[in-house]
Design a protein around this motif. Structure first.
Motif, PDB file in Angstrom:
ATOM      1  N   PRO A 196       0.845  -1.206   0.000  1.00 51.16           N
ATOM      2  CA  PRO A 196       0.000   0.000   0.000  1.00 51.16           C
ATOM      3  C   PRO A 196       0.875   1.249   0.000  1.00 51.16           C
ATOM      4  O   PRO A 196       2.061   1.186   0.330  1.00 51.16           O
ATOM      5  N   ASP A 197       0.281   2.380  -0.357  1.00 48.01           N
ATOM      6  CA  ASP A 197       1.011   3.654  -0.388  1.00 48.01           C
ATOM      7  C   ASP A 197       1.633   3.935   0.983  1.00 48.01           C
ATOM      8  O   ASP A 197       0.935   3.958   2.003  1.00 48.01           O
ATOM      9  N   LEU A 198       2.954   4.149   1.001  1.00 48.99           N
ATOM     10  CA  LEU A 198       3.661   4.279   2.276  1.00 48.99           C
ATOM     11  C   LEU A 198       3.222   5.531   3.041  1.00 48.99           C
ATOM     12  O   LEU A 198       3.114   5.508   4.274  1.00 48.99           O
ATOM     13  N   GLY A 199       2.975   6.628   2.331  1.00 47.03           N
ATOM     14  CA  GLY A 199       2.538   7.845   3.014  1.00 47.03           C
ATOM     15  C   GLY A 199       1.209   7.639   3.719  1.00 47.03           C
ATOM     16  O   GLY A 199       1.007   8.096   4.853  1.00 47.03           O
ATOM     17  N   HIS A 200       0.310   6.938   3.054  1.00 44.88           N
ATOM     18  CA  HIS A 200      -0.992   6.671   3.657  1.00 44.88           C
ATOM     19  C   HIS A 200      -0.840   5.769   4.879  1.00 44.88           C
ATOM     20  O   HIS A 200      -1.444   6.024   5.933  1.00 44.88           O
ATOM     21  N   VAL A 201      -0.017   4.737   4.759  1.00 43.27           N
ATOM     22  CA  VAL A 201       0.202   3.810   5.880  1.00 43.27           C
ATOM     23  C   VAL A 201       0.836   4.538   7.060  1.00 43.27           C
ATOM     24  O   VAL A 201       0.392   4.385   8.213  1.00 43.27           O
ATOM     25  N   LEU A 202       1.864   5.338   6.800  1.00 42.37           N
ATOM     26  CA  LEU A 202       2.578   5.987   7.908  1.00 42.37           C
ATOM     27  C   LEU A 202       1.715   7.066   8.560  1.00 42.37           C
ATOM     28  O   LEU A 202       1.795   7.279   9.777  1.00 42.37           O
ATOM     29  N   THR A 249      -9.171  -2.186   4.469  1.00 44.52           N
ATOM     30  CA  THR A 249      -8.338  -1.856   3.314  1.00 44.52           C
ATOM     31  C   THR A 249      -6.959  -2.514   3.442  1.00 44.52           C
ATOM     32  O   THR A 249      -6.501  -2.807   4.553  1.00 44.52           O
ATOM     33  N   PRO A 250      -6.287  -2.741   2.300  1.00 45.74           N
ATOM     34  CA  PRO A 250      -4.924  -3.294   2.384  1.00 45.74           C
ATOM     35  C   PRO A 250      -4.004  -2.432   3.249  1.00 45.74           C
ATOM     36  O   PRO A 250      -3.175  -2.971   4.002  1.00 45.74           O
ATOM     37  N   ALA A 251      -4.131  -1.103   3.168  1.00 45.44           N
ATOM     38  CA  ALA A 251      -3.280  -0.231   3.989  1.00 45.44           C
ATOM     39  C   ALA A 251      -3.571  -0.448   5.474  1.00 45.44           C
ATOM     40  O   ALA A 251      -2.649  -0.504   6.300  1.00 45.44           O
ATOM     41  N   ALA A 252      -4.850  -0.582   5.827  1.00 45.04           N
ATOM     42  CA  ALA A 252      -5.218  -0.775   7.230  1.00 45.04           C
ATOM     43  C   ALA A 252      -4.756  -2.142   7.723  1.00 45.04           C
ATOM     44  O   ALA A 252      -4.319  -2.294   8.871  1.00 45.04           O
ATOM     45  N   ARG A 253      -4.844  -3.155   6.868  1.00 41.91           N
ATOM     46  CA  ARG A 253      -4.393  -4.493   7.272  1.00 41.91           C
ATOM     47  C   ARG A 253      -2.873  -4.523   7.457  1.00 41.91           C
ATOM     48  O   ARG A 253      -2.360  -5.131   8.407  1.00 41.91           O
ATOM     49  N   GLU A 288     -10.437   5.891  11.570  1.00 45.37           N
ATOM     50  CA  GLU A 288     -11.561   4.994  11.264  1.00 45.37           C
ATOM     51  C   GLU A 288     -11.122   3.879  10.310  1.00 45.37           C
ATOM     52  O   GLU A 288     -11.516   2.718  10.466  1.00 45.37           O
ATOM     53  N   GLU A 289     -10.301   4.233   9.326  1.00 42.76           N
ATOM     54  CA  GLU A 289      -9.826   3.201   8.396  1.00 42.76           C
ATOM     55  C   GLU A 289      -9.009   2.146   9.130  1.00 42.76           C
ATOM     56  O   GLU A 289      -9.157   0.942   8.884  1.00 42.76           O
TER      57      GLU A 289
END
Lengths: 201, 201
Positions: free
Chosen positions: A62-68, A130-134, A123-124
């Motif tokens: 997943p997008d690293l910025g979103h994950v971090l 989502t893959p980023a949340a997992r 919330e995510e």
């Protein structure tokens, strides 16, 4: 940035500072050999470090910025709701309601666009779909377990047998093979160090 | 992930855990009203939060994942080199050499690709040339200054007059108008709270 917007951001950051005083159950050992509880702010940084190290190991990361960003925001509600120990079943039952009320306070003081952004990240993470949340969830749980091993096992002290940890760790192991490999090694170290409580007879 | 690679990542994370015990000069105030030194792990999380809040306020923002990874990694060398107080001129003179030697130890234990990735983030931050590094630097300094205001002024206690802070804060103010606005407001609060030391006569 308008003066009102600047002031709201500063006030939010002053509130967020309290995360440095929310204690978790996992421990960290200082240079003097003394252990203390890890706090949630340190935990968030540490989870980010895990994510950076493992991000390149998963297929279609997943997008690293979103994950971090999600990781940085995922515990902010604790400044109002406190940390909920994952093995305290009564406390876990009320966790969602307590944290939703806390979110209204914590994110409600920000300018609406920034509040919606941070609340959306939280919330995510909580929904965990989502893959980023997992990915973020797996990093979060791996770090928590790692902290147990580094802190030489708060499980024994808390009366938690190995079997009780599987329900929490299995979802993380299933996110990607790298988590399975990392967590399996951590279990080996925890067993070798006799860090779990004995199972109830 | 091979067993050797997993073991190297775990050992690195165990070393990185020591960042939670590196004290900075800025303070954080707990729910009991008592102030304690902020540590560098908490600081890194807090700088990430600043970056997330301000990222949308700058023209042509740098990639958020790159910025947040840089922020998470920027103080790792301190687990070997310790924190260097920005206003301790003698200590600052030796900082680059001490931190380069520390980087060899800290990043050298990782698998080469991961070590190069984290060392590259740290070097980019230190060089301070790229837009991502300049944005991260401004977030880092803004957070440090904010912590001074939240902690009700370690400057007075350390004997630091306002003028001495300008050399450190001016480069951050110049990165983007949002930093100018944020830092100007923080100076107003610091002055109103009489948080700086009196200038030497």
């Amino acid at each position: 940035m308008t003066p009102d917007r600047v002031a709201a951001v500063i006030d939010f950051l002053a509130l967020a500072d309290r995360l440095k005083h929310v204690e978790r159950r996992g421990r960290t050992v200082g240079p003097d050999g003394a252990a203390r509880q890890e706090n949630s702010a340190e935990h968030c940084w540490n989870v980010a470090l895990v994510a950076i190290l493992l991000h390149g190991e998963v297929v279609d990361p997943p997008d690293l910025g979103h994950v971090l960003a999600m990781i940085a925001a995922h515990d902010l509600v604790e400044v109002e709701a406190g940390d909920t120990f994952a093995y305290d079943e009564a406390h876990v039952l009320t966790q969602a309601d307590r944290e939703r009320a806390a979110a209204d306070i914590v994110f409600g003081g920000l300018p609406p666009d920034l509040g919606a952004r941070l609340r959306g990240l939280w919330e995510e993470f909580e929904e965990g779909v989502t893959p980023a949340a997992r990915f973020a969830m797996a990093c979060d749980r791996a770090q928590g377990f790692l902290q147990g091993v580094i802190g030489t096992g708060h499980w024994r002290h808390e009366g938690i047998a190995e079997a009780a940890t599987h329900r929490r760790m299995n979802p993380a192991r299933q996110v990607a093979p790298v988590f399975e490999a990392l967590i399996a090694t951590l279990y080996e170290r925890a067993r070798a160090g006799r860090m779990f409580a004995e199972p109830a007879p």
